[in-house]
Motif scaffolding. Structure first.
Motif, PDB file in Angstrom:
ATOM      1  N   GLN A  16       4.215 130.973 112.903  1.00 48.83           N
ATOM      2  CA  GLN A  16       3.861 129.981 113.918  1.00 48.83           C
ATOM      3  C   GLN A  16       2.421 130.096 114.400  1.00 48.83           C
ATOM      4  O   GLN A  16       1.974 129.271 115.197  1.00 48.83           O
ATOM      5  CB  GLN A  16       4.823 130.085 115.100  1.00 48.83           C
ATOM      6  N   SER A  18      -1.496 129.633 114.022  1.00 51.73           N
ATOM      7  CA  SER A  18      -2.463 128.879 113.240  1.00 51.73           C
ATOM      8  C   SER A  18      -3.559 129.843 112.772  1.00 51.73           C
ATOM      9  O   SER A  18      -3.686 130.971 113.274  1.00 51.73           O
ATOM     10  CB  SER A  18      -3.085 127.773 114.092  1.00 51.73           C
ATOM     11  N   GLU A 133       6.168 122.091 125.134  1.00 48.46           N
ATOM     12  CA  GLU A 133       5.052 121.731 124.266  1.00 48.46           C
ATOM     13  C   GLU A 133       5.214 122.354 122.883  1.00 48.46           C
ATOM     14  O   GLU A 133       4.915 121.736 121.865  1.00 48.46           O
ATOM     15  CB  GLU A 133       3.721 122.160 124.904  1.00 48.46           C
ATOM     16  N   SER A 134       5.700 123.581 122.853  1.00 47.55           N
ATOM     17  CA  SER A 134       5.943 124.260 121.575  1.00 47.55           C
ATOM     18  C   SER A 134       6.989 123.495 120.755  1.00 47.55           C
ATOM     19  O   SER A 134       6.836 123.325 119.542  1.00 47.55           O
ATOM     20  CB  SER A 134       6.406 125.689 121.835  1.00 47.55           C
ATOM     21  N   TYR A 136       7.654 120.301 121.003  1.00 41.81           N
ATOM     22  CA  TYR A 136       7.021 119.052 120.574  1.00 41.81           C
ATOM     23  C   TYR A 136       6.130 119.278 119.346  1.00 41.81           C
ATOM     24  O   TYR A 136       6.155 118.490 118.400  1.00 41.81           O
ATOM     25  CB  TYR A 136       6.198 118.451 121.711  1.00 41.81           C
ATOM     26  N   LYS A 137       5.371 120.358 119.346  1.00 41.96           N
ATOM     27  CA  LYS A 137       4.460 120.627 118.224  1.00 41.96           C
ATOM     28  C   LYS A 137       5.217 120.901 116.932  1.00 41.96           C
ATOM     29  O   LYS A 137       4.741 120.604 115.849  1.00 41.96           O
ATOM     30  CB  LYS A 137       3.540 121.799 118.558  1.00 41.96           C
ATOM     31  N   ARG A 138       6.409 121.483 117.032  1.00 43.37           N
ATOM     32  CA  ARG A 138       7.199 121.762 115.830  1.00 43.37           C
ATOM     33  C   ARG A 138       7.853 120.502 115.260  1.00 43.37           C
ATOM     34  O   ARG A 138       8.106 120.419 114.065  1.00 43.37           O
ATOM     35  CB  ARG A 138       8.262 122.816 116.124  1.00 43.37           C
ATOM     36  N   PRO A 140       6.947 116.786 116.094  1.00 46.25           N
ATOM     37  CA  PRO A 140       6.260 115.717 116.834  1.00 46.25           C
ATOM     38  C   PRO A 140       6.810 114.315 116.618  1.00 46.25           C
ATOM     39  O   PRO A 140       6.627 113.454 117.461  1.00 46.25           O
ATOM     40  CB  PRO A 140       4.812 115.823 116.352  1.00 46.25           C
TER      41      PRO A 140
END
Length: 190
Positions: A16, A18, A133-134, A136-138, A140
């Motif tokens: 996870q 980047s 938010e985490s 959502y990022k996984r 989207p």
């Protein structure tokens, strides 16, 4: 926490991160790891191996990695590492089979009906904005997956205390009465 379980969590955290976040952690590790070794690190796994070899990381020594993750604003991953230890320490941290079945049904119904307002329910259930938010990022573009992930996280946090009644109450508090009714109907007809 067994070594295998701990390594599985580390692998998940590594996946996870980047490339930029890995570089930030490497920068923070300049006093712990020689420059030449830092230059060879291109994955979180390699970094975690070196930290383990240096005695800075282990199943009973997670503080260093947790702090590094917090410094790069990945509180979700730091929480995952801390939470995993508390969950694995107890074998009785899950609801009984009957309640698990009810929660699975509720998760299915909610994920099918929640839609774009999934964050509101997440906040009502006590999840942090960082965690939301985490999620959502996984996922989207996948609303159903976001809802499923949201409910999985809530179940992890609540452990054996997770109850369908609590989900229904949160749905009603968010004015999602139709979804709450659908959950109750599906539970009554199972």
């Amino acid at each position: 926490m067994s070594s295998l379980q701990f390594n599985a969590v580390l692998l998940e955290i590594s996946n996870q991160l980047s490339a930029e976040q890995l570089e930030q952690i490497k920068f923070l590790c300049r006093d712990m790891i020689r420059k030449r070794e830092l230059e060879t690190i291109d994955t979180g796994r390699k970094l975690f191996n070196i930290l383990t070899e240096r005695g800075r990381l282990g199943a009973d020594n997670k503080e260093c990695l947790c702090e590094l993750l917090r410094e790069i604003q990945r509180h979700d991953l730091s929480d995952k590492l801390n939470r995993f230890e508390s969950q694995s320490g107890s074998t009785d941290n899950q609801p009984d089979d009957e309640e698990k079945a009810k929660l699975d049904i509720a998760t299915e119904v909610i994920s099918e009906n929640l839609g774009k307002s999934w964050r509101k329910l997440g906040r009502k259930l006590g999840l942090t904005d960082v965690k939301l938010e985490s999620i959502y990022k996984r996922h989207p573009t996948e609303l159903e997956e976001m809802a499923v992930e949201l409910l999985k996280e809530w179940r992890k946090i609540r452990g054996a205390e997770a109850r369908t009644e609590e989900l229904i109450k949160a749905l009603r508090a968010c004015q999602y009465n139709l979804t709450a009714d659908k959950v109750e109907h599906r539970l009554a007809t199972r």
